[in-house]
Scaffold this active site. Structure first.
Site, PDB file in Angstrom:
ATOM      1  N   GLY A   1       0.799  -1.070   0.121  1.00  0.00           N
ATOM      2  CA  GLY A   1       0.024   0.021   0.102  1.00  0.00           C
ATOM      3  C   GLY A   1       0.881   1.248  -0.089  1.00  0.00           C
ATOM      4  O   GLY A   1       1.914   1.064   0.267  1.00  0.00           O
TER       5      GLY A   1
ATOM      6  N   CYS B   1       5.275  -5.893   1.551  1.00  0.00           N
ATOM      7  CA  CYS B   1       5.658  -4.396   1.579  1.00  0.00           C
ATOM      8  C   CYS B   1       4.970  -3.691   2.806  1.00  0.00           C
ATOM      9  O   CYS B   1       5.358  -4.115   4.001  1.00  0.00           O
ATOM     10  CB  CYS B   1       5.508  -3.799   0.144  1.00  0.00           C
ATOM     11  N   TYR B   2       4.072  -3.021   2.292  1.00  0.00           N
ATOM     12  CA  TYR B   2       3.322  -2.160   3.617  1.00  0.00           C
ATOM     13  C   TYR B   2       2.807  -3.306   4.543  1.00  0.00           C
ATOM     14  O   TYR B   2       2.713  -2.827   5.747  1.00  0.00           O
ATOM     15  CB  TYR B   2       2.277  -1.318   2.941  1.00  0.00           C
TER      16      TYR B   2
ATOM     17  N   HIS C   1       8.798  -7.636  -3.302  1.00  0.00           N
ATOM     18  CA  HIS C   1       7.283  -8.020  -3.895  1.00  0.00           C
ATOM     19  C   HIS C   1       7.760  -9.202  -4.757  1.00  0.00           C
ATOM     20  O   HIS C   1       8.184  -9.278  -5.856  1.00  0.00           O
ATOM     21  CB  HIS C   1       6.881  -6.905  -5.022  1.00  0.00           C
TER      22      HIS C   1
ATOM     23  N   GLU D   1       5.354 -11.011  -5.909  1.00  0.00           N
ATOM     24  CA  GLU D   1       4.285 -11.165  -7.001  1.00  0.00           C
ATOM     25  C   GLU D   1       4.766 -10.611  -8.290  1.00  0.00           C
ATOM     26  O   GLU D   1       4.231 -10.805  -9.271  1.00  0.00           O
ATOM     27  CB  GLU D   1       3.081 -10.437  -6.586  1.00  0.00           C
TER      28      GLU D   1
ATOM     29  N   ASP E   1     -16.189 -10.835 -22.114  1.00  0.00           N
ATOM     30  CA  ASP E   1     -17.008 -11.123 -20.870  1.00  0.00           C
ATOM     31  C   ASP E   1     -18.281 -11.513 -21.080  1.00  0.00           C
ATOM     32  O   ASP E   1     -18.910 -12.611 -20.762  1.00  0.00           O
ATOM     33  CB  ASP E   1     -16.855  -9.846 -20.023  1.00  0.00           C
TER      34      ASP E   1
ATOM     35  N   LYS F   1      -9.746 -11.565 -16.281  1.00  0.00           N
ATOM     36  CA  LYS F   1      -9.976 -11.720 -17.554  1.00  0.00           C
ATOM     37  C   LYS F   1      -9.281 -12.988 -18.608  1.00  0.00           C
ATOM     38  O   LYS F   1      -9.802 -13.701 -19.168  1.00  0.00           O
ATOM     39  CB  LYS F   1      -9.434 -10.584 -18.177  1.00  0.00           C
TER      40      LYS F   1
END
Ligand code: XMP
Length: 510
Positions: free
Chosen positions: A54, A81-82, A168, A170, A226, A366
């Site tokens: 964040g 992180c945060y 991070h 990710e 979608d 998606k």
């Protein structure tokens, strides 16, 4: 079903974290930190929790915090992180901030041997993006990784199974990020990795079949990924009880309306109503040049046409929409300013009466929706369709929208897309299309003077469409597209390439 909670503290990578978890075949759901209570977390029996990053500093009174009781639920937690700083703060450690302690970008990480870091070499590369850092780890925590500047890049409280990472995992630039997720999910949380998007979709079909077997369902089909996948899923579940209304406003790309009709009615036997309403749209747009007004008119007419058709179908039990997961997640970040009044085909008409809304894709990202579409046999042209605005070519024709201008643009756009596709680029731009400016210019054809429109080509590369870079297309591709367009499309005498990024420009012309 095994679930991981991604507790969102407003980090820009929250969706990426959930994607990384799902890639390991473990279901992850993102919840904003202020929309989920400690009690709900306890009752949901999550296998593990991940605190996202964040933009805040934990000492800022405005910064997002959470009930420290979460650390004692007995559920393993990974703070990123945060999220790691918050964990340290909640457990009694100290977070510091100093100008020269910030790190950004690829950074060398030194690791200790630890279950969270199993199979991560002692030295590797991680992605850092922080100013504050954990200065003193809380009691019972030990430091298990550091960088040159950061005394605590990774920490762990073994007993409570609490872990914090300043970097991070990710982000793909962290070399062993995936391995760290695997260690956390399988070794620490004890997940088995049996979640599969396609099984999940199959179960959803079964559920809808039981629930809506003899009920009427209505869906607005736009031809976008979608709504197309939602339509096929529901068609498998309720068959002819599903009615799809496809409003063809005449502002679609070349051949698109026919492709949608051929696919849904022809290939799948879906009960499809295609409304050819172009005359109505062109007449409503006659003389209108203001972009916002054009959007509003197209949106309004769209809903009217849809409602008129829906009324003919009579009372429907449920209205189905192609909402996907990113539309559902409310990030901790709050609302951003509206730059354009986006019109989405899924917008709720208020005249049709229905008892329920069905959103078969609301749990999917998606790319997961695309995987389901592929499995169901949706043609690649629809599965991999690039984003296309609801108001269609109406926002790609500057100034007044006429049938003649739209026809020119459809041809030019088809040529440009064909050339980009044929070029076999190492990375296809995320969106590429032609637009028609409202300016004419002088040209020469043979010995005659011409005066045609200036066509603009646009290609952008982006992760999220909130910001975008203009794509450096090879000159040869631009040259072929330009020469073909001026030769093959009467009425266009000049072609320009748009080299503006977003911001300050937007992706679309209007
Ligand atoms: P802008 O022009 O706002 O576009 O930079 C960002 C992305 O959104 C798409 N776009 C729309 N999508 N309804 C939509 O569903 C709209 O009214 C609309 N306007 C723009 C655009 O194509 C790009 O991908």
């Amino acid at each position: 079903m095994e679930k991981i909670l991604v507790l969102d503290f407003g980090g820009q990578y929250n969706q990426l974290i959930a994607r990384r978890v799902r890639e390991q075949k473990v279901y992850a759901e993102i919840r904003p930190f202020d929309r989920v209570s400690l009690r709900e977390i306890r009752e949901t029996a999550y296998r593990g929790i991940i605190f996202t990053g964040g933009p805040n500093s934990v000492y800022d009174p405005e910064s997002p915090h959470y009930d420290a009781g979460i650390l004692d639920l007995g559920i393993p937690i990974l703070g990123i992180c945060y999220g790691a700083q918050l964990m340290a703060f909640m457990a009694g450690g100290t977070v510091l901030g100093a100008e020269n302690s910030s790190e950004y970008g690829k950074t060398r990480l030194f690791c200790e041997a630890h279950p969270l870091l199993r199979d991560v070499p002692r030295e590797s590369i991680c992605w850092m993006s922080h100013t504050d850092f954990i200065g003193r780890v809380p009691d019972r925590f030990s430091i298990i990784g550091k960088t040159q500047k950061c005394p605590c890049a990774a920490m762990a409280d073994e007993k409570r199974r609490l872990y914090g990472l300043q970097f991070h995992p990710e982000v793909t630039h962290t070399e062993f990020g995936k391995q760290i997720f695997r260690n956390f999910l399988f070794d620490i949380c004890g997940c088995s990795g049996d979640w599969n998007v396609l099984d999940y979709a199959d179960r959803a079909v079964e559920k809808y079949r039981r629930k809506y077997a003899d009920k009427k369902v209505l869906l607005a089909l736009s031809g976008g990924v979608d709504s197309s996948v939602a339509a096929l899923l529901l068609h498998r579940a309720v068959g002819q009880n599903l009615s799809c209304v496809f409003v063809d406003h005449g502002l679609l790309r070349k051949g698109e309306g026919d492709l949608v009709e051929k696919t849904f009615r022809g290939k799948f036997g879906v009960n499809l109503v295609r409304v050819n309403a172009s005359a109505r749209f062109f007449s409503a747009l006659h003389g209108i040049t203001d972009p916002e007004q054009k959007r509003k008119i197209i949106g309004r007419e769209f809903i009217r046409v849809f409602e008129e058709e829906a009324k003919k179908i009579g009372h429907v039990h449920a209205l189905a929409q192609g909402t996907i997961y990113p539309d559902v997640i409310e990030s901790g970040k709050g609302q951003s300013a509206v730059i354009k009044s986006h019109h989405n085909v899924g917008g709720l008409p208020d005249v049709i009466s229905f008892d329920e809304i069905i959103e078969p894709l609301r749990d999917f990202f998606k790319d997961e929706a695309r995987a389901i579409g592929t499995k169901l046999g949706l043609p690649p042209a629809l599965v991999w369709r690039q984003p296309f605005p609801g108001p269609g070519l109406g926002v790609r024709v500057a100034g007044e929208v006429t049938r003649e201008k739209v026809r020119m643009l459809q041809e030019a756009d088809a040529v440009f897309r064909e050339e980009v596709d044929a070029a076999g680029l190492p990375k296809t731009p995320d969106q590429y299309f032609a637009a028609l400016t409202d300016t004419r210019s002088v040209g020469v054809m043979g010995d005659a003077r011409t005066c045609g429109y200036i066509c603009l080509l646009r290609a952008v590369s982006t992760d999220d469409f909130m910001t975008a870079e203009w794509t450096r297309l090879p000159y040869e591709v631009l040259e072929r597209a330009s020469s073909r367009i001026t030769n093959e499309v009467p009425g266009i005498s000049r072609v320009v390439y748009d080299i503006s990024s977003k911001p300050p420009a937007t992706v679309e012309l209007e």
